[in-house]
Design an enzyme around this catalytic site. Structure first.
Site, PDB file in Angstrom:
ATOM      1  N   HIS A 131      31.157 -52.068   1.418  1.00 15.01           N
ATOM      2  CA  HIS A 131      29.916 -52.422   2.152  1.00 15.01           C
ATOM      3  C   HIS A 131      29.193 -51.289   2.828  1.00 15.01           C
ATOM      4  O   HIS A 131      27.674 -50.827   2.977  1.00 15.01           O
ATOM      5  CB  HIS A 131      28.788 -54.086   2.183  1.00 15.01           C
ATOM      6  CG  HIS A 131      27.761 -53.946   2.850  1.00 15.01           C
ATOM      7  ND1 HIS A 131      26.803 -53.620   1.278  1.00 15.01           N
ATOM      8  CD2 HIS A 131      26.999 -53.489   3.888  1.00 15.01           C
ATOM      9  CE1 HIS A 131      25.398 -54.073   2.305  1.00 15.01           C
ATOM     10  NE2 HIS A 131      25.278 -53.978   3.643  1.00 15.01           N
ATOM     11  N   GLU A 132      30.269 -51.279   4.582  1.00 11.11           N
ATOM     12  CA  GLU A 132      29.766 -49.672   5.763  1.00 11.11           C
ATOM     13  C   GLU A 132      29.997 -49.035   4.872  1.00 11.11           C
ATOM     14  O   GLU A 132      29.310 -47.860   5.339  1.00 11.11           O
ATOM     15  CB  GLU A 132      30.155 -50.704   6.125  1.00 11.11           C
ATOM     16  CG  GLU A 132      29.890 -51.942   6.913  1.00 11.11           C
ATOM     17  CD  GLU A 132      28.109 -52.757   7.745  1.00 11.11           C
ATOM     18  OE1 GLU A 132      27.537 -51.775   7.787  1.00 11.11           O
ATOM     19  OE2 GLU A 132      28.112 -53.213   6.681  1.00 11.11           O
ATOM     20  N   HIS A 135      27.212 -48.009   2.430  1.00 10.29           N
ATOM     21  CA  HIS A 135      25.668 -47.581   3.610  1.00 10.29           C
ATOM     22  C   HIS A 135      26.400 -45.144   3.587  1.00 10.29           C
ATOM     23  O   HIS A 135      25.236 -44.370   3.936  1.00 10.29           O
ATOM     24  CB  HIS A 135      25.492 -48.096   4.939  1.00 10.29           C
ATOM     25  CG  HIS A 135      25.113 -49.032   4.716  1.00 10.29           C
ATOM     26  ND1 HIS A 135      23.542 -49.111   4.003  1.00 10.29           N
ATOM     27  CD2 HIS A 135      25.148 -50.130   5.236  1.00 10.29           C
ATOM     28  CE1 HIS A 135      22.735 -50.373   3.900  1.00 10.29           C
ATOM     29  NE2 HIS A 135      24.020 -51.212   4.749  1.00 10.29           N
ATOM     30  N   GLU A 207      20.471 -51.876   1.309  1.00 14.71           N
ATOM     31  CA  GLU A 207      21.297 -53.191   1.400  1.00 14.71           C
ATOM     32  C   GLU A 207      21.307 -53.549   0.234  1.00 14.71           C
ATOM     33  O   GLU A 207      23.251 -53.450  -0.453  1.00 14.71           O
ATOM     34  CB  GLU A 207      20.433 -54.011   2.016  1.00 14.71           C
ATOM     35  CG  GLU A 207      20.272 -54.284   3.310  1.00 14.71           C
ATOM     36  CD  GLU A 207      21.452 -54.221   4.013  1.00 14.71           C
ATOM     37  OE1 GLU A 207      22.781 -54.207   4.169  1.00 14.71           O
ATOM     38  OE2 GLU A 207      21.585 -52.859   5.357  1.00 14.71           O
TER      39      GLU A 207
END
Length: 286
Positions: A131-132, A135, A207
């Protein structure tokens, strides 16, 4: 709605709001001045985003010899995502959380707390790190900076209007016929709130997109869904002591122990994120 399209629409709405407010409150000259001031301040924050975020969180760099498993996961996921391996940091706190920062994939860092290494299994940790990295891959620091510039300019216009009202009324361009003093006062009150709401909506859409992109990177949406549920539970019980301005960076809201209205939240509800990941897992046959 596709999250990329949603982000584009929200940025367009924020830009349109700025143009309307600029004409109603400051005229062309006031709008340009506010945009320049906001742009300068946010460019500085964007260019040094990694240093500022890491310093504010107290993150410490760790080498591959200090955290071999963590570095191995980051390196493998970065290769899958097609981006350079980011620098790896650990935040000395037991509340489990994580964030990524950096102005582009070549100047990026990922930070996890000590607590997250204790409560997640390796599959769940992979989901969080994916997930990071999403980003970073999606350049969310740049997008959030653009949104911050426009929202900041609207706030500056409102402040300029307040001072103009105190010291003798609004000075407007002679050829500016948009609204009047009453309209400008209304704009002065409502516009910053509207800009903040749009900025928060952009953060929430990014997100959702990072969840979807991260699930594809790690190829296991359910691992990320499981991690999100654990992190939400722990952050409700033991909220992190962070600057509210930094809260939007983390994978789950570190201030979730406080009562926050959905419209004013930088993060989507965990139940909605988990539901989308479950649907994604089903579509992948997992």
């Amino acid at each position: 709605m596709n999250n990329i399209l949603k982000t584009f629409i929200l940025l367009a709405a924020l830009t349109g709001l700025f143009l309307v407010v600029g004409q109603a409150i400051g005229g062309r000259q006031g709008a340009i001045l506010a945009l320049v001031i906001a742009g300068f301040m946010n460019f500085f924050a964007y260019w040094f985003s990694d240093r500022l975020a890491l310093a504010m969180s107290g993150a410490q760099p760790v080498s591959p010899s200090q955290a071999p498993e963590l570095h191995a996961i980051v390196e493998r996921l970065a290769r899958t995502a097609g981006i350079p391996k980011p620098r790896v940091y650990i935040i000395p706190t037991q509340t489990p959380n994580a964030f990524a920062t950096g102005r582009n994939p070549s100047h990026a860092a990922v930070a996890v707390t000590e607590g997250i290494l204790h409560i997640l299994d390796w599959n769940e940790l992979e989901g969080v790190l994916a997930h990071e990295l999403a980003h970073i891959k999606n350049r969310d620091v740049l997008i959030s900076s653009v949104a911050a510039v426009i929202a900041g300019a609207i706030s500056y216009l409102a402040q300029m209007a307040q001072w103009a009202l105190i010291f003798g009324g609004f000075r407007r361009d002679e050829d500016d016929d948009v609204g009047g003093t009453i309209g400008a006062v209304v704009m002065m009150i409502i516009a910053p709130i509207a800009a903040a709401l749009i900025q928060f909506a952009i953060s929430r859409s990014r997100e959702y997109l990072a969840d979807a992109t991260g699930a594809k990177i790690c190829r296991c949406p359910m691992a990320l869904a499981s991690a999100l549920k654990k992190l939400e539970e722990w952050n409700r019980r033991v909220p992190m002591q962070v600057n509210p301005a930094q809260a939007q960076m983390f994978i789950v809201n570190p201030l979730s122990g406080e009562a926050l209205m959905r419209l004013f939240s930088t993060h989507p509800p965990i139940e909605d994120r988990v539901r989308r990941l479950v649907e994604m897992a089903r579509s992948m046959g997992r």
